[in-house]
Scaffold this motif. Sequence first.
Motif, PDB file in Angstrom:
ATOM      1  N   ASN A   1      -1.132   0.163  10.621  1.00 27.03           N
ATOM      2  CA  ASN A   1      -1.110  -0.206   9.214  1.00 27.03           C
ATOM      3  C   ASN A   1      -2.556  -0.373   8.784  1.00 27.03           C
ATOM      4  O   ASN A   1      -3.181  -1.373   9.097  1.00 27.03           O
ATOM      5  N   VAL A   2      -3.081   0.616   8.073  1.00 27.77           N
ATOM      6  CA  VAL A   2      -4.501   0.626   7.725  1.00 27.77           C
ATOM      7  C   VAL A   2      -4.699   0.136   6.300  1.00 27.77           C
ATOM      8  O   VAL A   2      -3.847   0.321   5.433  1.00 27.77           O
ATOM      9  N   ILE A   3      -5.832  -0.492   6.065  1.00 27.95           N
ATOM     10  CA  ILE A   3      -6.128  -1.084   4.765  1.00 27.95           C
ATOM     11  C   ILE A   3      -6.198   0.007   3.691  1.00 27.95           C
ATOM     12  O   ILE A   3      -6.665   1.113   3.944  1.00 27.95           O
ATOM     13  N   GLU A   4      -5.732  -0.313   2.499  1.00 30.44           N
ATOM     14  CA  GLU A   4      -5.589   0.689   1.445  1.00 30.44           C
ATOM     15  C   GLU A   4      -6.904   1.335   1.022  1.00 30.44           C
ATOM     16  O   GLU A   4      -6.917   2.497   0.622  1.00 30.44           O
ATOM     17  N   THR A   5      -8.008   0.610   1.113  1.00 24.65           N
ATOM     18  CA  THR A   5      -9.285   1.207   0.695  1.00 24.65           C
ATOM     19  C   THR A   5      -9.703   2.346   1.630  1.00 24.65           C
ATOM     20  O   THR A   5     -10.486   3.204   1.236  1.00 24.65           O
TER      21      THR A   5
ATOM     22  N   VAL B   1       0.954  10.489   7.737  1.00 22.42           N
ATOM     23  CA  VAL B   1       0.265   9.534   6.875  1.00 22.42           C
ATOM     24  C   VAL B   1       1.268   9.112   5.810  1.00 22.42           C
ATOM     25  O   VAL B   1       1.822   9.957   5.107  1.00 22.42           O
ATOM     26  N   GLY B   2       1.522   7.807   5.740  1.00 21.96           N
ATOM     27  CA  GLY B   2       2.510   7.292   4.798  1.00 21.96           C
ATOM     28  C   GLY B   2       2.212   7.672   3.359  1.00 21.96           C
ATOM     29  O   GLY B   2       1.061   7.850   2.971  1.00 21.96           O
ATOM     30  N   SER B   3       3.266   7.770   2.565  1.00 21.41           N
ATOM     31  CA  SER B   3       3.105   8.195   1.174  1.00 21.41           C
ATOM     32  C   SER B   3       2.965   7.021   0.208  1.00 21.41           C
ATOM     33  O   SER B   3       2.847   7.230  -0.990  1.00 21.41           O
ATOM     34  N   MET B   4       2.996   5.788   0.729  1.00 16.98           N
ATOM     35  CA  MET B   4       2.867   4.640  -0.169  1.00 16.98           C
ATOM     36  C   MET B   4       2.064   3.522   0.493  1.00 16.98           C
ATOM     37  O   MET B   4       1.895   3.499   1.701  1.00 16.98           O
ATOM     38  N   ILE B   5       1.572   2.628  -0.347  1.00 17.55           N
ATOM     39  CA  ILE B   5       0.868   1.432   0.100  1.00 17.55           C
ATOM     40  C   ILE B   5       1.853   0.273  -0.011  1.00 17.55           C
ATOM     41  O   ILE B   5       2.492   0.095  -1.044  1.00 17.55           O
ATOM     42  N   ASP B   6       1.962  -0.521   1.047  1.00 19.84           N
ATOM     43  CA  ASP B   6       2.850  -1.685   1.024  1.00 19.84           C
ATOM     44  C   ASP B   6       2.309  -2.685  -0.003  1.00 19.84           C
ATOM     45  O   ASP B   6       1.159  -3.124   0.110  1.00 19.84           O
ATOM     46  N   PRO B   7       3.093  -3.071  -1.020  1.00 19.64           N
ATOM     47  CA  PRO B   7       2.584  -3.965  -2.062  1.00 19.64           C
ATOM     48  C   PRO B   7       2.305  -5.379  -1.574  1.00 19.64           C
ATOM     49  O   PRO B   7       1.534  -6.099  -2.203  1.00 19.64           O
ATOM     50  N   ASN B   8       2.877  -5.778  -0.460  1.00 20.90           N
ATOM     51  CA  ASN B   8       2.634  -7.131   0.066  1.00 20.90           C
ATOM     52  C   ASN B   8       1.387  -7.207   0.937  1.00 20.90           C
ATOM     53  O   ASN B   8       0.635  -8.167   0.875  1.00 20.90           O
ATOM     54  N   THR B   9       1.178  -6.193   1.777  1.00 19.60           N
ATOM     55  CA  THR B   9       0.052  -6.228   2.713  1.00 19.60           C
ATOM     56  C   THR B   9      -1.117  -5.366   2.270  1.00 19.60           C
ATOM     57  O   THR B   9      -2.202  -5.472   2.824  1.00 19.60           O
TER      58      THR B   9
END
Length: 179
Positions: A30-34, A64-72
């Motif tokens: 789980n990699v940081i969104e930036t 590579v996931g297609s979305m960013i988890d809104p919580n993490t």
Amino acid sequence: MRLQGFLTQPGNAPAPYTVADLSTMWMIANVIETDAPAYKVGQEVEVRVPAYPDTVFKGHVTTVGSMIDPNTHRQLVRSEIADPQHLLRSGMFASFVIRIGDPTRSLAVPAEAVVREGDGTMTVWATADRRRFVKRTVKVGIQRPRGFSQITEGLEAGELVVTDGAVFLNHKLLLGADG
């Protein structure tokens, strides 16, 4: 294979057996969104686990996931990791490096040397004689908390910068300008 008294039908749990190729394991990161724009399918991955600290497991990014988890605020990146000796176990903690390009040499300063200004610009305090200080606007690349910040513009190799107390020099300048 015949199991006495065991009825199996599609969809019934538990399955009587599971077939798996254990020479390849999945690593779910789980990699940081930036950092999300830097990851692509096929990139090389190096993995280390605490159980085998001197062993580097190699693999490549497969999803590579297609979305960013809104919580993490993290994105899922899945890699296949080669494990021909069957050392890895499902659920192990791992640290990893995903190669996003060829290594490059660049200037870096201790993270505490960089001061973020109110307008968002980044500055460092440079000195030639350790008595007089010049404020320099710099462009910062990769930043590592409690580590180093890459400087891509605004500073030359070999220049001395203030580390401990850089923020206080900045504050002193602001007070001097008001008073």
